[in-house]
Design an enzyme around this catalytic site. Structure first.
Site, PDB file in Angstrom:
ATOM      1  N   GLU A 158      -3.887   1.502  -7.328  1.00  0.00           N
ATOM      2  CA  GLU A 158      -4.407   3.052  -6.641  1.00  0.00           C
ATOM      3  C   GLU A 158      -3.124   4.245  -6.542  1.00  0.00           C
ATOM      4  OE1 GLU A 158      -6.995   1.702  -2.603  1.00  0.00           O
ATOM      5  OE2 GLU A 158      -4.207   2.106  -2.393  1.00  0.00           O
ATOM      6  N   HIS A 173       0.787  -1.351  -0.105  1.00  0.00           N
ATOM      7  CA  HIS A 173      -0.068  -0.203   0.017  1.00  0.00           C
ATOM      8  C   HIS A 173       0.726   1.019  -0.092  1.00  0.00           C
ATOM      9  CE1 HIS A 173      -2.715   2.727   1.289  1.00  0.00           C
ATOM     10  NE2 HIS A 173      -3.748   2.233   0.699  1.00  0.00           N
TER      11      HIS A 173
HETATM   12  P1  PGA Z   1      -9.824   5.920   0.339  1.00  0.00           P
HETATM   13  O1  PGA Z   1      -7.959   5.665   0.313  1.00  0.00           O
HETATM   14  O2  PGA Z   1     -10.695   5.723  -0.131  1.00  0.00           O
HETATM   15  O3  PGA Z   1      -9.356   7.306   1.582  1.00  0.00           O
HETATM   16  O4  PGA Z   1      -8.454   7.388  -0.997  1.00  0.00           O
HETATM   17  C1  PGA Z   1      -7.806   4.634  -0.898  1.00  0.00           C
HETATM   18  C2  PGA Z   1      -6.580   3.461  -0.349  1.00  0.00           C
HETATM   19  O5  PGA Z   1      -5.657   4.038   0.877  1.00  0.00           O
HETATM   20  O6  PGA Z   1      -6.963   2.041   0.126  1.00  0.00           O
END
Ligand code: PGA
Length: 236
Positions: free
Chosen positions: A155, A86
């Site tokens: 992401e 992450h």
């Molecule tokens: P967010 O976070 O939906 O608050 O942008 C997503 C994540 O970090 O998995």
């Protein structure tokens, strides 16, 4: 589809317990694969159809790793799902690609379902498409992209917690590229909200979403699960 909630450093143990109970009601009537990643201190054996995953663990059974938990702490609650790579662990906690790959290898050997996250920061996104793809491809170094229990989450760092999202066209393009890398299910994450989740889930090669802040309220997360159900029904 895979609808996952990353609760990060939020919700106490009692709040998480209440949260999972609320989710249980909507998950009962859903065909979605729902995964929740609570804070480490809220890990438990919840009676629920929701899969509980760990946001992090050290690649060891147990030992002298102050502040970390190991495999035996996950085994205690029969947790077999983990988030690796992450962006907050990469960029805030400073995890290197080498360490991430080591962690991946360890939990792969243990047969864990791994949600592996990749994504570019803003300065890379502002460069060329080639630079961006090279950056993301480097995040796969040492990672077995053919692992059968792998789920990938794209992401973009600049979209996490900011309310900014790439255009649907951009998501489509990058997911198409990432599918060339691996046939694993591919999630989108970064500012997924109740009002954009349907559009995002409709994009080609988006197999689900990883939701942070908007998933903190069970009611909102349930709405997203319902939308995924509706979308799937409309496809049949
Ligand atoms: P967010 O976070 O939906 O608050 O942008 C997503 C994540 O970090 O998995």
């Amino acid at each position: 589809m895979i609808i996952a909630a990353n609760l990060k450093t939020n919700l106490t143990r009692s709040a998480t317990c209440k949260y999972i109970k609320e989710l249980q009601i909507c998950v009962q009537n859903s065909t979605q694969n729902v995964i929740v990643f609570p804070a480490t201190s809220s890990l438990d054996s919840y009676e629920s159809n929701v899969t509980i995953g760990a946001q992090n663990a050290y690649p060891v059974e147990n030992g002298a790793f102050t502040g970390e938990i190991g495999l035996e702490h996950l085994k205690e609650f029969e947790i077999k799902t983990i988030l690796i790579g992450h962006s907050e662990r990469r960029h805030i906690l400073g995890e290197s690609q080498e360490f991430i790959a080591k962690k991946f290898h360890y939990f792969k050997e243990q047969g864990f379902q791994i949600i592996f996250c990749v994504g570019e920061p803003l300065e890379i996104r502002e460069g060329s498409k080639e630079e961006m793809l090279t950056y993301i491809h480097k995040q796969f170094e040492g990672i077995d992209t053919t692992y059968e229990n792998l789920i990938i989450a794209y992401e973009p760092v600049w979209a996490i917690g900011t309310g900014k999202v790439p255009t649907l066209e951009d998501i489509k393009e990058i997911h198409k590229e990432l599918k060339k890398k691996s046939s694993a299910p591919l999630l989108y994450g970064g500012s997924v909200k109740v009002n954009n989740v349907k559009d995002i889930l409709s994009v080609e090669n988006v197999d689900g979403v990883l939701v942070g802040s908007a998933a903190l309220y069970a009611e909102h997360f349930c709405t997203m699960i319902e939308y995924a159900d509706e979308l799937q029904q409309s496809r049949h």
